[in-house]
Scaffold this motif. Structure first.
Motif, short mmCIF file in Angstrom:
data_model
loop_
_atom_site.label_atom_id
_atom_site.label_comp_id
_atom_site.label_asym_id
_atom_site.label_seq_id
_atom_site.Cartn_x
_atom_site.Cartn_y
_atom_site.Cartn_z
N GLY A 126 3.27 -2.78 -0.20
CA GLY A 126 1.88 -2.52 -0.57
C GLY A 126 1.74 -1.34 -1.51
O GLY A 126 0.96 -1.38 -2.46
N LEU A 127 2.50 -0.28 -1.25
CA LEU A 127 2.43 0.93 -2.07
C LEU A 127 2.92 0.68 -3.49
O LEU A 127 2.23 1.01 -4.47
CB LEU A 127 3.28 2.03 -1.40
CG LEU A 127 3.25 3.43 -2.01
CD1 LEU A 127 1.85 4.01 -1.93
CD2 LEU A 127 4.23 4.34 -1.28
N VAL A 128 4.11 0.07 -3.62
CA VAL A 128 4.67 -0.22 -4.95
C VAL A 128 3.83 -1.27 -5.66
O VAL A 128 3.54 -1.15 -6.86
CB VAL A 128 6.14 -0.68 -4.83
CG1 VAL A 128 6.69 -1.10 -6.19
CG2 VAL A 128 7.00 0.42 -4.22
N GLY A 129 3.42 -2.30 -4.90
CA GLY A 129 2.63 -3.38 -5.50
C GLY A 129 1.31 -2.89 -6.06
O GLY A 129 0.87 -3.33 -7.13
N ALA A 130 0.65 -1.95 -5.34
CA ALA A 130 -0.65 -1.44 -5.78
C ALA A 130 -0.52 -0.42 -6.89
O ALA A 130 -1.23 -0.50 -7.90
CB ALA A 130 -1.38 -0.83 -4.58
N CYS A 131 0.39 0.55 -6.72
CA CYS A 131 0.51 1.64 -7.69
C CYS A 131 1.18 1.20 -8.99
O CYS A 131 0.82 1.68 -10.08
CB CYS A 131 1.28 2.81 -7.08
SG CYS A 131 0.43 3.56 -5.68
N CYS A 132 2.18 0.31 -8.89
CA CYS A 132 2.90 -0.15 -10.09
C CYS A 132 2.38 -1.50 -10.57
O CYS A 132 2.91 -2.07 -11.53
CB CYS A 132 4.39 -0.25 -9.79
SG CYS A 132 5.13 1.31 -9.27
N ARG A 133 1.37 -2.01 -9.87
CA ARG A 133 0.74 -3.30 -10.21
C ARG A 133 1.76 -4.43 -10.29
O ARG A 133 1.80 -5.20 -11.24
CB ARG A 133 -0.04 -3.18 -11.52
CG ARG A 133 -1.22 -2.23 -11.41
CD ARG A 133 -2.10 -2.26 -12.64
NE ARG A 133 -3.26 -1.43 -12.44
CZ ARG A 133 -3.30 -0.10 -12.61
NH1 ARG A 133 -2.20 0.51 -13.00
NH2 ARG A 133 -4.40 0.57 -12.41
N VAL A 134 2.62 -4.50 -9.26
CA VAL A 134 3.61 -5.58 -9.15
C VAL A 134 3.00 -6.67 -8.27
O VAL A 134 2.93 -6.53 -7.04
CB VAL A 134 4.94 -5.08 -8.54
CG1 VAL A 134 5.96 -6.20 -8.48
CG2 VAL A 134 5.47 -3.89 -9.35
N SER A 135 2.54 -7.74 -8.89
CA SER A 135 1.79 -8.78 -8.17
C SER A 135 2.59 -9.47 -7.08
O SER A 135 2.06 -9.80 -6.02
CB SER A 135 1.27 -9.83 -9.16
OG SER A 135 0.33 -9.24 -10.03
N CYS A 136 3.90 -9.68 -7.32
CA CYS A 136 4.71 -10.38 -6.32
C CYS A 136 4.84 -9.56 -5.03
O CYS A 136 4.81 -10.11 -3.92
CB CYS A 136 6.08 -10.74 -6.88
SG CYS A 136 7.09 -9.32 -7.34
N LEU A 137 4.94 -8.22 -5.19
CA LEU A 137 5.02 -7.36 -4.00
C LEU A 137 3.68 -7.31 -3.27
O LEU A 137 3.63 -7.27 -2.04
CB LEU A 137 5.45 -5.94 -4.40
CG LEU A 137 6.94 -5.75 -4.70
CD1 LEU A 137 7.22 -4.31 -5.12
CD2 LEU A 137 7.81 -6.12 -3.50
#
Length: 264
Positions: free
Chosen positions: A60-71
């Motif tokens: 959730g942290l990486v997906g939200a902050c780095c905008r990684v949709s798959c995460l």
């Protein structure tokens, strides 16, 4: 709005990650330093919970902050499963704790308990001899009856009968009211001659490691404790589910915004 939802998901998951570290550490420590089977029983669930929270929060942290949709998608899927499991557990907990209550006795401050008063699912938890041996050793190790004996050691018989005992004290630390044994001290009773209408009367022994730990009343006392604990957990779980649904909604918003940004 894009930044707000992503930042909020990132902040929530950062705190979840911080929470997972002591949970995981506690599970590992318990597995290495547990003195009894009772404590070892808890180490694996705690480790699994810690690992689950850690991986979900990182996704959730990486997906939200780095905008990684798959995460973010993986994070939302895990959150959906958690909400579904929480919802099922809450319903299940209310169903299995719907039955069961202590029997009020005349001229007694305490209640007595019967295994048959509780749900079939709960009854099966204590009907297996191997399971009960493990539970029994935990009860003995926890000093439930030792503490009970020390606390009420100087209490006279009439005072004792008016004492408000909890379910474990009533079921495991004294004989059943049906036995009509003669009171000497809270955990020391003089047996009367049988036959007895209640099989627990034959099981009772004044030895500190025996008492009524193998009685049906002790099993019923444990079930009453479980019933009350599960009801409280289920009530708290409702609040937790509402929180999870709000977090899940914010996560969905961030995921949708990430996809919109990607296609611009």
């Amino acid at each position: 709005m894009v930044e707000c939802s992503n930042n909020l998901v990132g902040i929530l998951n950062f705190f979840t990650f911080l929470l997972s570290v002591p949970i995981l550490s506690a599970g590992i420590w318990l597995g290495k330093n547990a003195a009894t089977e009772c404590e070892r029983f808890l180490d694996k669930p705690i480790v699994v919970l810690g690992i689950f929270l850690m991986f979900v929060s990182i996704a959730g942290l990486v997906g939200a902050c780095c905008r990684v949709s798959c995460l973010l998608w993986l994070y939302l899927f895990a959150m959906f499963l958690l909400i579904l499991l929480g919802f099922c557990f809450t319903i299940f907990a209310f169903v299995v704790t719907n039955r069961g209550a202590g029997e009020v006795l005349s001229d007694r401050g305490y209640k007595e308990y019967r295994v048959g008063d509780y749900s079939n699912w709960l009854q099966k938890r204590v009907s297996n001899a191997e399971n009960w041996d493990r539970i029994r050793s935990c009860l003995v190790y926890s000093n439930v009856c030792s503490t009970f004996s020390s606390r009420y050691a100087s209490v006279k018989v009439n005072e004792f009968y008016k004492t408000n005992l909890n379910a474990l004290q009533s079921g495991c630390c004294k004989p059943s009211n049906d036995c009509n044994f003669t009171y000497v001290s809270p955990t020391n009773w003089t047996k009367t001659t049988g036959p007895y209408t209640n099989e627990d009367c034959n099981v009772w022994d004044n030895k500190p490691g025996t008492l009524c730990y193998n009685c049906q009343a002790c099993k019923a006392g444990l079930l009453d404790n479980l019933r009350n604990s599960w009801k409280k957990v289920a009530e708290v779980n409702i609040v937790f589910l509402v929180f999870l649904i709000i977090v899940y909604s914010v996560g969905c918003c961030a995921f949708r915004n990430n996809r919109k940004r990607r296609w611009r």
